[in-house]
Scaffold this active site. Sequence first.
Site, PDB file in Angstrom:
ATOM      1  N   THR A 197      42.758  36.766  40.385  1.00  0.00           N
ATOM      2  CA  THR A 197      43.117  38.108  39.900  1.00  0.00           C
ATOM      3  C   THR A 197      44.548  38.020  39.321  1.00  0.00           C
ATOM      4  OG1 THR A 197      41.541  39.468  41.632  1.00  0.00           O
ATOM      5  CG2 THR A 197      43.796  40.338  40.950  1.00  0.00           C
ATOM      6  N   ARG A 225      29.695  45.872  44.479  1.00  0.00           N
ATOM      7  CA  ARG A 225      30.628  45.339  45.389  1.00  0.00           C
ATOM      8  C   ARG A 225      31.952  45.873  44.630  1.00  0.00           C
ATOM      9  NH1 ARG A 225      35.455  42.189  45.119  1.00  0.00           N
ATOM     10  NH2 ARG A 225      36.033  41.469  47.453  1.00  0.00           N
ATOM     11  N   GLY A 251      39.558  40.637  48.942  1.00  0.00           N
ATOM     12  CA  GLY A 251      39.557  42.285  48.987  1.00  0.00           C
ATOM     13  C   GLY A 251      39.236  42.722  50.272  1.00  0.00           C
TER      14      GLY A 251
END
Length: 329
Positions: A197, A225, A251
């Site tokens: 990310t 999701r 996450g």
Amino acid sequence: MKPSYGLVIHGGAGVITRDKLSPELEVRYRADLGRALEAGHAVLAAGGPALDAVVAAIRVLEDSPLFNAGHGAVLNAEGKCELDSSIMDGRTLGAGAVAGVSRVKNPITLARAVMERSPHVMFAGAGAERFAEQVGGIELVPNEYFQTERRREELRRAQQKEKEQANRRAALGGPAGPLFATIDENDSLDVERKYGTVGCVALDKNGNLAAGTSTGGMTNKKFGRVGDSPIIGAGTYAANATCAVSATGHGEYFIRVGVARDIAAQMEYKGAPLVEAAAATIAKVGSLGGDGGVIAIDRHGNVALPFNTPGMYRGHRLEGRAAEIAIFR
Ligand code: ASP
């Protein structure tokens, strides 16, 4: 002297070790991190707002095929890219986020549009894309634009591992489908545990803070999701009174700890210094079994980049100092 402006970026945390990253690839990662720092720094040095610097830096990383955001994002279980992003303005506490978008070239720009041009904070899926069409100026692309061969290969490996786990579970008399995997079996989500990310936090010359995060989520994630990255208070948070934070990691854990806001809250409620607060929150994530890291900056230009993984793509550039880029611990 404390720097009056600066920014910190990340390109994801995870099992990033020297033996897994070829020298050629390392050069490319460093070059793209350097370009992102440069883009954000140019805004800040010219006296521009932290928010603009965050968007400028994140766009570079979204456009790079190396990181798990925009072009080069990871694939979900159906072989498609679904992107999440969020941004927060520390001056006003304004925030914008999008989840599960599949056609927006630079999701960070749509998150910003949600913040500035809608009365809402978060849009998801098709509705987010309708908003993008209506608001104008947001570039839309076919989903194939995001997909790369490297990510297809990662998905193949993740699904192979998932099948093996399900078979093992079935052999022990448990339910067989992938959706029954527990969080402890989460290896089939991101086999290589390299999250990738991207995020940026910035302090501008006017003392304003901003934070942003953009991601494809996790390889082999199931329909719909949503991770921490688009969730204000989990993956992203900024308040001038405390700090700006962007997270990367598994996450599901970052949501449960409320990572980004947890760091700011320690500063707000007990006057904890930034570096201490960030380290304590990452330790909480670790004690639950989660892995990842954060980048953070406060209004004095203090920075923190703690992570509990072997590596995190990261860098910072502060007023009057050279850019620093690092990958391994
Ligand atoms: N935090 C992201 C998620 O769970 C993944 C990452 O950091 O790469 O969606």
